[in-house]
Design an enzyme around this catalytic site. Sequence first.
Site, short mmCIF file in Angstrom:
data_model
loop_
_atom_site.label_atom_id
_atom_site.label_comp_id
_atom_site.label_asym_id
_atom_site.label_seq_id
_atom_site.Cartn_x
_atom_site.Cartn_y
_atom_site.Cartn_z
N ARG A 108 43.34 53.24 34.18
CA ARG A 108 43.15 53.57 32.78
C ARG A 108 42.33 54.85 32.64
NH1 ARG A 108 39.94 49.28 29.35
NH2 ARG A 108 41.67 47.91 29.87
N TYR A 109 41.20 54.91 33.32
CA TYR A 109 40.39 56.13 33.32
C TYR A 109 40.82 56.95 34.54
CZ TYR A 109 37.37 53.20 30.39
OH TYR A 109 36.88 52.37 29.42
N ARG A 112 38.77 56.20 37.88
CA ARG A 112 38.51 54.82 38.33
C ARG A 112 39.80 54.00 38.34
NH1 ARG A 112 34.45 54.26 33.57
NH2 ARG A 112 35.34 56.33 33.31
N CYS A 121 39.59 31.74 41.59
CA CYS A 121 38.19 31.82 41.17
C CYS A 121 37.47 30.55 41.59
CB CYS A 121 38.06 31.97 39.66
SG CYS A 121 38.52 33.61 39.11
N CYS A 125 36.26 30.13 34.38
CA CYS A 125 35.42 30.28 33.20
C CYS A 125 36.31 30.20 31.96
CB CYS A 125 34.69 31.62 33.22
SG CYS A 125 33.87 31.91 34.80
N CYS A 128 37.22 33.49 30.12
CA CYS A 128 37.68 34.60 30.96
C CYS A 128 38.65 35.54 30.24
CB CYS A 128 38.37 34.05 32.21
SG CYS A 128 38.96 35.36 33.30
N ARG A 130 40.71 37.39 31.69
CA ARG A 130 41.98 37.40 32.42
C ARG A 130 42.53 35.98 32.57
NH1 ARG A 130 39.69 41.40 36.12
NH2 ARG A 130 40.00 43.36 35.02
N ASP A 290 36.41 39.57 23.97
CA ASP A 290 37.74 40.14 23.72
C ASP A 290 38.70 39.13 23.07
OD1 ASP A 290 36.99 42.54 24.97
OD2 ASP A 290 37.38 41.67 26.95
N ASP A 327 35.70 46.63 24.03
CA ASP A 327 36.87 47.15 24.74
C ASP A 327 37.99 47.28 23.71
OD1 ASP A 327 38.31 48.06 26.88
OD2 ASP A 327 38.05 46.26 28.10
N LYS A 334 36.56 51.43 26.73
CA LYS A 334 35.38 50.74 26.23
C LYS A 334 34.52 51.72 25.44
CE LYS A 334 35.23 47.68 30.24
NZ LYS A 334 36.26 48.26 31.14
C1 LIG Z 1 36.27 48.26 32.46
C2 LIG Z 1 37.24 49.00 33.23
C3 LIG Z 1 36.83 50.00 34.14
C4 LIG Z 1 35.37 50.31 34.37
O1 LIG Z 1 34.72 50.82 33.28
P1 LIG Z 1 33.16 51.11 33.41
O2 LIG Z 1 32.73 51.59 32.06
O3 LIG Z 1 33.01 52.14 34.47
O4 LIG Z 1 32.52 49.83 33.80
C5 LIG Z 1 37.78 50.67 34.83
N1 LIG Z 1 39.09 50.42 34.67
C6 LIG Z 1 39.52 49.48 33.81
C7 LIG Z 1 40.98 49.25 33.68
C8 LIG Z 1 38.60 48.73 33.08
O5 LIG Z 1 39.03 47.79 32.25
S1 SF4 Z 2 35.20 35.38 34.39
FE1 SF4 Z 2 37.37 35.03 34.94
S2 SF4 Z 2 37.72 36.29 36.74
FE2 SF4 Z 2 35.50 36.06 36.51
S3 SF4 Z 2 34.96 34.30 37.75
FE3 SF4 Z 2 35.28 33.55 35.70
S4 SF4 Z 2 37.42 32.92 35.65
FE4 SF4 Z 2 37.17 34.22 37.43
#
Ligand SMILES: *Cc1c(COP(=O)(O)O)cnc(C)c1O
Ligand code: SF4
Length: 370
Positions: A108-109, A112, A121, A125, A128, A130, A290, A327, A334
């Site tokens: 995305r960035y 990174r 996991c 959670c 979560c 995801r 989120d 986000d 973010k």
């Molecule tokens: C959150 C995230 C990051 C990291 O963002 P930081 O602000 O550096 O913590 C990088 N890639 C993706 C896809 C993300 O969702």
């Molecule tokens: S927040 Fe989601 S990815 Fe992180 S440990 Fe919990 S269940 Fe796993």
Amino acid sequence: MRGLFRDVKTELWRSYHWQIQNRIKTKEELKRYIRLTPEEEEGIDKTYSLYPMAITPYYLSLIDPEDPQDPIRLQAVPRAVEVDEKVQALGEPDPFKEEGSIPGLTHRYPDRVLFTLTTFCAVYCRHCMRKRIFQEGERARTKEEIDRFVEYLKSREEVREVLLSGGEPLSVSNEKLNYVLSKIREVSHVEVIRIGTRLPVLAPQRFFDDELLGILERHSPIWINTHFNHPREITEESAEAVERLLRHGVPVNNQTVLLKGVNDNPEVVLKLMRELLRIKVRPVYLFHCDPVKGAVHFRTSLEKGLEIMEYLRGKISGMGIPTYAVDLPGGKGKVPVSPNYIVKREGQTYLFRSPLDGFVEYTICDAEAP
Ligand SMILES: *Cc1c(COP(=O)(O)O)cnc(C)c1O
Ligand code: SF4
């Protein structure tokens, strides 16, 4: 401390593999430890196939079995509200459009890249972001998938940081972890590796393993981002895990998610941030929750987050104040949100609100102004 598990031998209790093998995954098992509310019983039944349950004995031992609103319980024990029609309709499975053409990779960035190493996991959670991956079963990336990801990295010279995430990236074997880290280190333009892991919170025993710590040290610089949400998650064991990481040259940062019923309270967040500093973890983010399908019941208003940020300022060292961030949907990044301390402006004269008390007028000129 161990409460319900006081009869377990220390040697077993301190073993990560014991913690994982003895995860509580069914209603019947959980009922042996805590009296479930009807909403939880129904929740476990109804979420079984969509969002399975798993709780390590360690994390379960932090729950007050008498309190249905216990903040750790709310994060770990399913409730029927997760599959409520309205809650389901309000969220999206993948609000940030993470899924792309290479499995596990989100870029995305420019600098990174995020790579999810496994869907496993230690604890699932309930909040979560995801949650969608819970249904994929517990599977780690194969060596072929890791190789494809590394090929991609090699072709992108602008990438300086790899973020290993999950699921729980540190749940893979030491051998596989060493493999993926070695492969990433073959890519010379990657400077930093960040591992997003919740094991310091859910099964800190993972870090009692010197082989793991050696691997992390060898592939330095590695940063760890973990996920403490409540001061009660800070225990002797989690502090020991952090201490061991630090001794092996791995800094530990934290991102908290603001969750209704868990930590949407200024006093609780202040205590959490103080406790984090005490165990030498730097709070980096406070994330607004989120709009994730099956987790929107944890969302608070944005004002709640701003109120908490206001409360922190002036009461704790600047090191203990995270950035409150939202986000943006659609993978737009973010953004920080902050209480406004500028009340009025006239030309170069500003009226600031002091975090201590009252207001201060302050004229700010740049060096070239007369
Ligand atoms: C959150 C995230 C990051 C990291 O963002 P930081 O602000 O550096 O913590 C990088 N890639 C993706 C896809 C993300 O969702
Ligand atoms: S927040 Fe989601 S990815 Fe992180 S440990 Fe919990 S269940 Fe796993």
